[in-house]
Motif scaffolding. Structure first.
Motif, PDB file in Angstrom:
ATOM      1  N   THR A 152       0.899  -0.725   0.220  1.00  0.00           N
ATOM      2  CA  THR A 152       0.290   0.117   0.106  1.00  0.00           C
ATOM      3  C   THR A 152       0.674   1.320   0.501  1.00  0.00           C
ATOM      4  OG1 THR A 152      -0.244  -0.038   2.408  1.00  0.00           O
ATOM      5  CG2 THR A 152      -2.035  -1.214   1.225  1.00  0.00           C
ATOM      6  N   ARG A 153       0.208   2.072  -0.445  1.00  0.00           N
ATOM      7  CA  ARG A 153       1.221   3.680  -0.443  1.00  0.00           C
ATOM      8  C   ARG A 153       1.599   4.016   1.148  1.00  0.00           C
ATOM      9  NH1 ARG A 153       1.013   7.455  -4.023  1.00  0.00           N
ATOM     10  NH2 ARG A 153      -0.176   6.452  -6.340  1.00  0.00           N
ATOM     11  N   ALA A 154       1.781   3.754   2.709  1.00  0.00           N
ATOM     12  CA  ALA A 154       1.154   3.966   3.251  1.00  0.00           C
ATOM     13  C   ALA A 154       2.834   2.850   3.948  1.00  0.00           C
ATOM     14  CB  ALA A 154       0.047   3.477   4.868  1.00  0.00           C
ATOM     15  N   GLU A 155       2.650   1.858   3.176  1.00  0.00           N
ATOM     16  CA  GLU A 155       3.996   0.663   3.736  1.00  0.00           C
ATOM     17  C   GLU A 155       4.912   0.970   2.728  1.00  0.00           C
ATOM     18  OE1 GLU A 155       1.715  -3.384   4.388  1.00  0.00           O
ATOM     19  OE2 GLU A 155       1.914  -2.881   2.209  1.00  0.00           O
ATOM     20  N   ARG A 156       4.877   1.647   1.919  1.00  0.00           N
ATOM     21  CA  ARG A 156       5.836   1.950   0.876  1.00  0.00           C
ATOM     22  C   ARG A 156       6.603   3.567   1.238  1.00  0.00           C
ATOM     23  NH1 ARG A 156       1.779   1.934  -4.166  1.00  0.00           N
ATOM     24  NH2 ARG A 156       1.253  -0.021  -4.147  1.00  0.00           N
ATOM     25  N   ALA A 157       5.943   3.805   2.266  1.00  0.00           N
ATOM     26  CA  ALA A 157       6.529   5.123   2.441  1.00  0.00           C
ATOM     27  C   ALA A 157       6.660   4.912   4.260  1.00  0.00           C
ATOM     28  CB  ALA A 157       5.021   6.892   3.332  1.00  0.00           C
ATOM     29  N   ILE A 158       7.073   4.361   4.713  1.00  0.00           N
ATOM     30  CA  ILE A 158       7.271   3.744   5.796  1.00  0.00           C
ATOM     31  C   ILE A 158       8.644   3.728   5.732  1.00  0.00           C
ATOM     32  CG2 ILE A 158       9.054   1.939   7.545  1.00  0.00           C
ATOM     33  CD1 ILE A 158       5.503  -0.071   7.172  1.00  0.00           C
ATOM     34  N   ASP A 159      10.134   4.737   6.206  1.00  0.00           N
ATOM     35  CA  ASP A 159      10.791   4.843   6.577  1.00  0.00           C
ATOM     36  C   ASP A 159      12.067   3.990   7.749  1.00  0.00           C
ATOM     37  OD1 ASP A 159      13.806   6.161   5.925  1.00  0.00           O
ATOM     38  OD2 ASP A 159      12.880   8.577   6.341  1.00  0.00           O
ATOM     39  N   MET A 160      12.724   3.469   7.570  1.00  0.00           N
ATOM     40  CA  MET A 160      13.363   2.588   8.122  1.00  0.00           C
ATOM     41  C   MET A 160      14.820   4.063   8.194  1.00  0.00           C
ATOM     42  SD  MET A 160      13.009  -0.925   6.201  1.00  0.00           S
ATOM     43  CE  MET A 160      14.293  -1.798   7.421  1.00  0.00           C
ATOM     44  N   PRO A 161      14.603   2.868  10.542  1.00  0.00           N
ATOM     45  CA  PRO A 161      16.321   4.282  11.016  1.00  0.00           C
ATOM     46  C   PRO A 161      17.456   3.928  10.194  1.00  0.00           C
ATOM     47  CG  PRO A 161      15.162   2.628  12.324  1.00  0.00           C
ATOM     48  CD  PRO A 161      14.321   2.342  10.682  1.00  0.00           C
ATOM     49  N   GLN A 162      18.271   4.661  10.202  1.00  0.00           N
ATOM     50  CA  GLN A 162      19.909   4.087  10.633  1.00  0.00           C
ATOM     51  C   GLN A 162      20.113   3.160  11.463  1.00  0.00           C
ATOM     52  OE1 GLN A 162      20.765   6.050   7.585  1.00  0.00           O
ATOM     53  NE2 GLN A 162      22.252   5.652   7.842  1.00  0.00           N
ATOM     54  N   ALA A 163      20.968   1.968  10.324  1.00  0.00           N
ATOM     55  CA  ALA A 163      21.240   1.068  11.209  1.00  0.00           C
ATOM     56  C   ALA A 163      22.584   0.973  12.324  1.00  0.00           C
ATOM     57  CB  ALA A 163      21.713   0.055  10.130  1.00  0.00           C
ATOM     58  N   THR A 164      22.997   0.002  13.332  1.00  0.00           N
ATOM     59  CA  THR A 164      23.400  -0.400  13.982  1.00  0.00           C
ATOM     60  C   THR A 164      25.304  -0.091  13.052  1.00  0.00           C
ATOM     61  OG1 THR A 164      21.789  -1.410  15.191  1.00  0.00           O
ATOM     62  CG2 THR A 164      23.383   0.130  16.598  1.00  0.00           C
ATOM     63  N   PRO A 165      25.632  -0.208  13.564  1.00  0.00           N
ATOM     64  CA  PRO A 165      27.422   0.432  12.868  1.00  0.00           C
ATOM     65  C   PRO A 165      27.560  -1.653  13.425  1.00  0.00           C
ATOM     66  CG  PRO A 165      27.417   2.095  14.559  1.00  0.00           C
ATOM     67  CD  PRO A 165      26.309   2.038  14.554  1.00  0.00           C
ATOM     68  N   VAL A 166      28.244  -1.952  12.753  1.00  0.00           N
ATOM     69  CA  VAL A 166      29.326  -3.481  12.492  1.00  0.00           C
ATOM     70  C   VAL A 166      30.836  -2.840  12.743  1.00  0.00           C
ATOM     71  CG1 VAL A 166      29.161  -4.977  11.779  1.00  0.00           C
ATOM     72  CG2 VAL A 166      27.172  -3.718  11.186  1.00  0.00           C
ATOM     73  N   SER A 167      30.715  -3.681  14.182  1.00  0.00           N
ATOM     74  CA  SER A 167      32.653  -3.591  14.303  1.00  0.00           C
ATOM     75  C   SER A 167      33.095  -4.500  13.674  1.00  0.00           C
ATOM     76  CB  SER A 167      32.182  -4.645  15.739  1.00  0.00           C
ATOM     77  OG  SER A 167      32.370  -5.578  15.791  1.00  0.00           O
ATOM     78  N   PRO A 168      34.482  -4.008  13.125  1.00  0.00           N
ATOM     79  CA  PRO A 168      34.891  -5.277  12.018  1.00  0.00           C
ATOM     80  C   PRO A 168      35.129  -6.299  12.452  1.00  0.00           C
ATOM     81  CG  PRO A 168      36.287  -2.342  12.900  1.00  0.00           C
ATOM     82  CD  PRO A 168      35.255  -2.154  13.566  1.00  0.00           C
ATOM     83  N   ALA A 169      35.842  -6.710  14.146  1.00  0.00           N
ATOM     84  CA  ALA A 169      36.201  -7.841  14.555  1.00  0.00           C
ATOM     85  C   ALA A 169      34.113  -9.150  13.448  1.00  0.00           C
ATOM     86  CB  ALA A 169      35.280  -7.713  15.395  1.00  0.00           C
ATOM     87  N   ALA A 170      33.484  -8.600  14.275  1.00  0.00           N
ATOM     88  CA  ALA A 170      32.324  -8.925  13.191  1.00  0.00           C
ATOM     89  C   ALA A 170      32.537  -9.300  11.668  1.00  0.00           C
ATOM     90  CB  ALA A 170      30.929  -7.855  14.023  1.00  0.00           C
ATOM     91  N   LEU A 171      32.411  -8.158  11.145  1.00  0.00           N
ATOM     92  CA  LEU A 171      33.004  -8.100   9.838  1.00  0.00           C
ATOM     93  C   LEU A 171      33.738  -9.480   9.957  1.00  0.00           C
ATOM     94  CD1 LEU A 171      32.851  -4.388   8.536  1.00  0.00           C
ATOM     95  CD2 LEU A 171      31.249  -6.511   8.451  1.00  0.00           C
TER      96      LEU A 171
END
Length: 385
Positions: free
Chosen positions: A197-216
């Protein structure tokens, strides 16, 4: 006169059939789409030119399912040697996965681990199409699996699986896979428009948490171990993908990472593309089965897109409002990286007048889809190989 008569008798013009001429057109269309429309040019140009080469009578450039030693002639055909050494041995697709891993950034996936599920859901079309091809259209189990994997929109995986389970279908299956990868901007927006729906397409997702170098660094190691222990037959693809990514993220192997993501993948892509094209000689390609493969491939791809979107909508029923997903990112769960993520971004941006930017959020399920399709291929190999 005898010399002229011999040259005329050996000329390929005498051997031209209508099927060769049709395949010249097919090869030309693939090259046109690559150059004028920028549809997967790195692959469609080699495949298109390989198709033309395969249909030049007496040129000894076609590729056959039989090994070179069984084809006959004074010397093994050039591209047959590449096929035998690079595809029959299952060598080139994992090499391409090595390069893909070196070029892939898994940060968007690790920042939102829930998008793993969207990448998995997008493999549903693979299995639905495979079951349908086997039970409704009479394809063998191996052929049906090779057709179904088109839905994952991952060319090297499709070639890898088909070369093992149904090598006689390699040409049409590969063309279908790469064609639908190229047509993502055309095929996905109607599905997104239908299911959201138009409402669903307008959902704005917040910035994700940074990923640590160790996790990568830990991620490719853990993923290789878990996936390969669970489905050992996916090891060549997942292992090479994650090895390439470890080279990228380790921070101390820049030369190796640059080689894997540059020269190595480029050379492998050239030989893979032109050899796949060379399997498409006219009599073998122009059959009713080819048309049914193209139709089933489109169904698999569309179903996979829809499955990712629908799972995102289902997850929103249980997620807190602040963590809701824009369902459109589910469409990026197919493995066409990064095209599917860009299509989602362009679609949502157009629908919201540029207010919502989902590119990084869509890259999460997009790279998850690469892993998911490789594991799906491993499942087929475990059951049918």
């Amino acid at each position: 006169m005898d010399i002229l008569s011999t040259l005329v008798g050996e000329s390929g013009f005498r051997g031209l059939a209508w099927s060769n001429l049709v395949m010249f057109v097919v090869g030309g269309v693939l090259i046109y789409l690559a150059i004028r429309k920028s549809y997967e040019p790195l692959l469609l140009i080699p495949i298109g030119f390989g198709t033309i080469l395969a249909n030049l009578p007496r040129a000894m450039l076609a590729v056959y399912e039989s090994p070179a030693a069984m084809v006959g002639g004074p010397a093994p055909p050039l591209l047959q040697l590449v096929y035998d050494a690079g595809i029959r041995t299952e060598f080139l697709p994992p090499v391409i996965f090595l390069g893909v891993g070196a070029l892939t950034d898994f940060r968007p996936l690790l920042a939102r681990p829930i998008t793993f599920l969207l990448g998995a859901a997008a493999q549903l079309g693979v299995f639905v199409a495979a079951v349908g091809a086997n039970s409704l259209l009479g394809f063998t189990s191996g052929e049906a699996a090779s057709i179904g994997i088109i839905g994952g929109a991952d060319g090297p995986t499709t070639i890898y699986l088909t070369s093992i389970l149904a090598p006689h279908l390699l040409g049409p299956v590969a063309v279908a896979a790469y064609s639908y990868m190229a047509l993502v901007p055309i095929l996905q927006p109607p599905v997104l428009r239908l299911l959201t729906t138009r409402a669903e397409r307008a959902i704005d997702m917040p910035q994700a948490t940074p990923v640590s170098p160790a996790a990568l660094v830990i991620f490719p190691i853990i993923t290789t171990g878990v996936a390969t222990l669970a489905v050992p037959s996916c090891g060549p693809l997942v292992g090479m993908l994650m090895f390439g990514n470890l080279l990228r993220e380790s921070g101390v192997t820049e030369r190796l990472s640059r080689a894997a993501g540059g020269t190595v993948i480029d050379v492998a892509t050239i030989f893979l593309g032109v050899t796949i094209g060379a399997t498409m000689d006219g009599p073998a390609f122009l059959t009713p089965r080819t048309l049914s493969i193209l139709v089933l491939g489109a169904f698999a791809f569309t179903f996979s897109t829809a499955a990712g979107v629908l799972l995102a909508k289902a997850l929103n029923l249980v997620l807190p409002r602040s963590q809701r997903l824009n369902p459109c990112i589910g469409a990026a769960g197919v493995s066409a990286v990064p095209m599917a993520a860009r299509v989602v971004q362009d679609f949502v941006s157009e629908e919201t007048n540029g207010k919502v930017n989902l590119l990084m959020a869509a890259m999460g399920p997009n790279v998850a889809g690469v892993i998911g399709t490789a594991i799906a291929a491993g499942v087929f190999l475990a059951l049918l190989g």
